[in-house]
Design a protein around this motif. Structure first.
Motif, short mmCIF file in Angstrom:
data_model
loop_
_atom_site.label_atom_id
_atom_site.label_comp_id
_atom_site.label_asym_id
_atom_site.label_seq_id
_atom_site.Cartn_x
_atom_site.Cartn_y
_atom_site.Cartn_z
N ILE A 74 35.45 45.33 42.59
CA ILE A 74 36.86 44.97 42.44
C ILE A 74 37.51 45.88 41.42
N ASP A 75 38.82 45.97 41.49
CA ASP A 75 39.55 46.92 40.66
C ASP A 75 39.50 46.55 39.18
N PRO A 76 39.58 47.57 38.32
CA PRO A 76 39.72 47.30 36.88
C PRO A 76 40.97 46.44 36.65
N PRO A 77 40.99 45.69 35.57
CA PRO A 77 40.11 45.77 34.38
C PRO A 77 38.82 44.95 34.50
N PHE A 78 38.50 44.42 35.70
CA PHE A 78 37.28 43.65 35.83
C PHE A 78 36.07 44.57 35.73
N PRO A 79 34.94 44.05 35.27
CA PRO A 79 33.72 44.87 35.16
C PRO A 79 33.32 45.43 36.51
N GLN A 80 32.85 46.65 36.54
CA GLN A 80 32.46 47.32 37.78
C GLN A 80 31.01 46.97 38.13
N PRO A 146 31.18 36.29 32.99
CA PRO A 146 32.04 35.44 32.15
C PRO A 146 33.51 35.83 32.29
N GLY A 147 34.31 34.83 32.61
CA GLY A 147 35.74 35.05 32.75
C GLY A 147 36.20 35.47 34.12
N SER A 148 35.29 35.62 35.07
CA SER A 148 35.72 36.00 36.42
C SER A 148 36.52 34.87 37.04
N VAL A 152 39.11 33.23 44.33
CA VAL A 152 39.85 34.43 44.71
C VAL A 152 38.94 35.47 45.36
N ILE A 153 37.78 35.72 44.78
CA ILE A 153 36.91 36.80 45.23
C ILE A 153 36.06 36.33 46.41
N PRO A 154 36.12 37.02 47.55
CA PRO A 154 35.36 36.60 48.74
C PRO A 154 33.84 36.63 48.49
N LYS A 155 33.16 35.63 49.05
CA LYS A 155 31.71 35.52 48.90
C LYS A 155 30.99 35.61 50.25
N SER A 156 31.49 34.89 51.26
CA SER A 156 30.82 34.91 52.57
C SER A 156 31.77 34.42 53.66
N PHE A 157 31.46 34.87 54.88
CA PHE A 157 32.19 34.42 56.07
C PHE A 157 31.15 34.25 57.17
N VAL A 158 30.91 33.00 57.58
CA VAL A 158 29.86 32.69 58.55
C VAL A 158 30.47 31.97 59.74
N ILE A 159 30.22 32.48 60.94
CA ILE A 159 30.67 31.87 62.18
C ILE A 159 29.54 31.04 62.78
N SER A 160 29.87 29.84 63.24
CA SER A 160 28.90 28.99 63.91
C SER A 160 29.57 28.37 65.13
N TYR A 161 28.98 27.31 65.66
CA TYR A 161 29.47 26.70 66.89
C TYR A 161 29.49 25.19 66.75
N GLU A 162 30.43 24.56 67.46
CA GLU A 162 30.52 23.11 67.46
C GLU A 162 31.13 22.65 68.78
#
Length: 246
Positions: A74-80, A146-148, A152-162
């Motif tokens: 993610i873009d600065p000023p966040f840690p790289q 710390p402090g994130s 907001v920040i995407p973690k996962s996107f999983v498609i399933s069925y129902e």
């Protein structure tokens, strides 16, 4: 499966059937059917049919398991620091079969030795359509560092069925069968079908499916063909198919 027939009169009869299927994931299912035939005059038969059928979930929607994890910054000023993001498709072994209950009224008529006609009106009720669902997750507050920020920040996107919403469909089928001679025959038929959803799909945001006509199913289909049988026993067929664009 079992079949039975009851002769009510010389021109009237009932046929019934009962079928049982078992699937290791969705269990046992019974499919009944009922047909009533009535011929008021010779070569003209009226038919009333009611049946119920189902379609078991496919191997893919039950067992598919695909996952891929990539990393991004993610873009600065966040840690790289590299942030993991997962894309996946997961099967669902708890799916129920898709079901259909069909009602049909038809007539088969032979007007001469050269011409036969059939007309069928039908109504179908569909339930338990298998559809995609999705699970979108974001990182929580201070989960990455710390402090994130959280949510907001995407973690996962999983498609399933129902198993999704119900729908109903109605339409008509017509066929003309021609016998030019004992060795030369032909046919042409057409079918019209409309399928309408009965409730909204919560996973689609750009359309409300409630009472909405499905535009992914072609509504009109036309088929035609001829057959020629030669004295030598060889036969030749020519067929044409036309399907309405969706």
């Amino acid at each position: 499966f079992m079949d039975g027939q009851i002769e009510l009169a010389d021109n009237m009869r009932i046929t019934t059937g009962l079928r049982y299927d078992w699937h290791p994931l969705s269990g046992g299912r019974i499919s009944p059917r009922f047909h009533f035939f009535y011929a008021p005059v010779k070569d003209h038969i009226f038919r009333l049919s009611v049946s119920r059928a189902f379609l078991h979930p496919s191997f893919t929607v039950s067992y598919v398991d695909i996952s891929s994890t990539t990393h991004y910054f993610i873009d600065p000023p966040f840690p790289q620091v590299p942030i993991a993001y997962t894309l996946g498709i997961e099967g669902n072994r708890d799916l129920e079969p898709e079901k259909i209950t069909s009602y049909e009224l038809g007539i088969d008529s032979r007007w001469s030795e050269h011409l036969a006609l059939s007309l069928n009106l039908f109504y179908n009720h569909y339930s338990g359509f298998i559809r995609n669902n999705w699970d979108y997750q974001v990182y929580g507050e201070s989960e990455l560092f710390p402090g994130s920020p959280g949510g907001v920040i995407p973690k996962s996107f999983v498609i399933s069925y129902e198993n999704g919403s119900d729908a109903h469909g109605y339409g008509v089928e017509m066929e003309v069968r021609l016998t030019f001679s004992r060795r030369f025959t032909g046919f042409v038929n057409a079918s019209f079908l409309q399928i309408i959803d009965l409730e909204d799909n919560p996973y689609t945001t750009d359309v409300n499916e409630d009472d909405n006509l499905r535009d992914t199913n072609p509504r009109l289909k036309i088929n035609g063909g001829i057959r020629l049988i030669l004295p030598s026993g060889f036969s030749f067929d020519a067929r044409a198919h036309w399907v309405d664009r969706v």
